[in-house]
Design an enzyme around this catalytic site. Structure first.
Site, PDB file in Angstrom:
ATOM      1  N   ASP A  67       0.856  -1.296   0.085  1.00  0.00           N
ATOM      2  CA  ASP A  67       0.149  -0.066  -0.089  1.00  0.00           C
ATOM      3  C   ASP A  67       0.852   1.282  -0.127  1.00  0.00           C
ATOM      4  OD1 ASP A  67       0.858  -0.217   2.463  1.00  0.00           O
ATOM      5  OD2 ASP A  67      -1.063  -0.350   3.571  1.00  0.00           O
ATOM      6  N   ASN A 136      -9.481  -0.642  12.813  1.00  0.00           N
ATOM      7  CA  ASN A 136     -10.909  -0.905  12.208  1.00  0.00           C
ATOM      8  C   ASN A 136     -10.792  -2.040  11.554  1.00  0.00           C
ATOM      9  OD1 ASN A 136      -9.459  -0.060  10.159  1.00  0.00           O
ATOM     10  ND2 ASN A 136     -10.786   1.528   9.349  1.00  0.00           N
ATOM     11  N   HIS A 138      -8.596  -2.835   8.861  1.00  0.00           N
ATOM     12  CA  HIS A 138      -8.390  -2.710   7.769  1.00  0.00           C
ATOM     13  C   HIS A 138      -6.858  -3.430   7.384  1.00  0.00           C
ATOM     14  CE1 HIS A 138      -5.756   1.131   8.727  1.00  0.00           C
ATOM     15  NE2 HIS A 138      -4.975   0.140   8.454  1.00  0.00           N
ATOM     16  N   GLU A 143      -9.992  -0.523   3.330  1.00  0.00           N
ATOM     17  CA  GLU A 143     -10.884  -0.065   4.545  1.00  0.00           C
ATOM     18  C   GLU A 143     -12.141  -0.608   4.472  1.00  0.00           C
ATOM     19  OE1 GLU A 143      -9.535   2.023   7.071  1.00  0.00           O
ATOM     20  OE2 GLU A 143      -8.834   3.789   6.184  1.00  0.00           O
TER      21      GLU A 143
HETATM   22  C1  GLP Z   1      -1.401   1.445   8.112  1.00  0.00           C
HETATM   23  C2  GLP Z   1      -1.016   0.399   7.097  1.00  0.00           C
HETATM   24  C3  GLP Z   1      -1.163  -0.911   7.131  1.00  0.00           C
HETATM   25  C4  GLP Z   1      -0.744  -1.416   8.332  1.00  0.00           C
HETATM   26  C5  GLP Z   1      -1.714  -1.129   9.431  1.00  0.00           C
HETATM   27  C6  GLP Z   1      -1.285  -1.280  11.098  1.00  0.00           C
HETATM   28  O1  GLP Z   1      -2.668   2.119   8.149  1.00  0.00           O
HETATM   29  N1  GLP Z   1      -1.791   0.983   5.843  1.00  0.00           N
HETATM   30  O2  GLP Z   1      -0.487  -1.790   5.786  1.00  0.00           O
HETATM   31  O3  GLP Z   1      -0.677  -2.800   8.591  1.00  0.00           O
HETATM   32  O4  GLP Z   1      -2.062   0.369   9.176  1.00  0.00           O
HETATM   33  O5  GLP Z   1      -0.267  -0.326  11.359  1.00  0.00           O
HETATM   34  P1  GLP Z   1       0.867  -0.710  12.702  1.00  0.00           P
HETATM   35  O6  GLP Z   1       1.501  -1.973  12.410  1.00  0.00           O
HETATM   36  O7  GLP Z   1       1.799   0.426  12.740  1.00  0.00           O
HETATM   37  O8  GLP Z   1      -0.273  -0.775  13.649  1.00  0.00           O
END
Ligand code: GLP
Length: 245
Positions: A67, A136, A138, A143
C-alpha cells in the site's frame, strides 16, 4: 487457519522471519508482499540481521508494495515506499528490478493500480504476504466496505485510519487522505498469508476479526476465507481470544 501466540514482540518478529526464511529457502525467487506500519519493524530487523549473516538471500526474490499514500512524492518522508526502503528493502539486498512500487503520482491512478496488480501476476503470483492489522480491521488500505474481489484500489482513508496514521507523522493534518492498495482480489490469490498482530491495543480488533461474521465491514474477517493463513500474535494482542484459542 493457524494461530500462533508468542510470549512477546521479539519472539513474534523472530517467528515471522522464520516463515519468510522457509519460503526463500524453498524458492529463492519467491514473490513477497510486506506491510508498512510499526508491527513489522522487528521482523524487518531480524531479516536484515539474517541477511547480513548470510543465512538468507533476497537477491533473487521479488517484492510488491502492499500500500501507498496517494500523491506523495518519493522525496517526502511520508512516502511509504521510501519508508520501506529504509527499514527493509535496502537493508536486505533486493535487486531493484524485482521490486514493484506504486507510483504515488501517476497520471492515471487506475492505470497504475492495474500495473501493480498485474506485476504480482507477471512474477508468478504472491508466494507469501505478511500483513498488519488496522484498528478498524483494515488490511493494507482496504478500509471497511472494501469489496472482497477488488484487485487494487485507490481509497479514501477513514477518519479512524487517519487518526491512527497520525502516530507515524506527528499529527492528523499530516496524514494523506487517500491510499492505493493491493485489494483482496489480488491478495486472495497468495499462496500463504501471515497476519502480524502486536500489543494490547490490538486485542479487541483481533478478537472481532476471529469472532464476528465474515463481512467487508470488518475487512480482516476476509482472512477466514483463505486456505493458508497463519496469525502470529503476541500475548498482549491475544489477550481477548480465550476461550476461542
Ligand atoms: C496502516 C497501513 C497498514 C498497516 C496498518 C497497521 O494504516 N496502511 O499496512 O498494516 O495500518 O499499522 P501498525 O502496525 O503500525 O499498527
Amino acid at each position: 487457519m493457524q494461530i500462533v501466540i508468542t510470549p512477546d514482540y521479539d519472539s513474534l518478529s523472530a517467528r515471522a522471519a522464520d516463515e519468510i526464511a522457509l519460503v526463500l529457502r524453498a524458492k529463492p525467487d519467491a514473490v513477497l508482499v510486506v506491510p508498512t506500519g510499526n508491527t513489522p519493524l522487528g521482523m524487518f530487523h531480524e531479516l536484515a540481521r539474517r541477511a547480513a549473516e548470510g543465512e538468507i538471500r533476497f537477491a533473487r526474490a521479488h517484492l510488491v508494495e502492499l500500500d501507498e499514500y496517494w500523491s506523495i512524492p518519493l522525496t517526502d518522508e511520508r512516502n511509504l515506499y521510501r519508508w520501506l526502503d529504509e527499514v527493509f528493502i535496502s537493508r536486505v539486498g533486493f535487486a531493484p528490478e524485482r521490486v514493484i512500487r506504486f507510483n504515488s503520482q501517476a497520471d492515471d491512478p487506475q492505470v497504475e493500480l492495474r500495473r501493480v496488480a498485474q506485476a504480482a501476476e507477471r512474477f508468478g503470483g504472491i508466494d507469501v504476504q505478511v500483513l498488519g492489522l488496522g484498528f478498524n480491521g483494515h488490511i493494507g488500505f482496504n478500509e471497511p466496505g472494501s469489496p472482497f474481489d477488488a484487485p487494487t484500489q485507490l481509497i479514501e482513508l477513514t477518519p479512524e485510519s487517519v487518526a491512527s496514521n497520525a502516530r507515524y507523522w506527528g499529527s492528523a493534518d499530516k496524514v494523506p487522505r487517500k491510499g492505493m492498495t493491493l485489494g483482496f482480489g489480488t491478495l486472495g490469490r497468495a499462496r500463504q498469508t501471515i497476519l502480524l498482530v502486536s500489543g494490547e491495543d490490538k486485542a479487541d480488533i483481533l478478537a472481532r476479526v476471529l469472532r464476528e461474521p465474515i463481512t467487508p465491514a470488518v475487512p480482516a474477517t476476509w482472512l477466514r476465507t483463505l486456505p493458508h493463513v497463519i496469525i502470529i500474535a503476541d500475548d498482549a494482542a491475544a489477550g481477548k481470544l480465550s476461550p476461542l484459542v
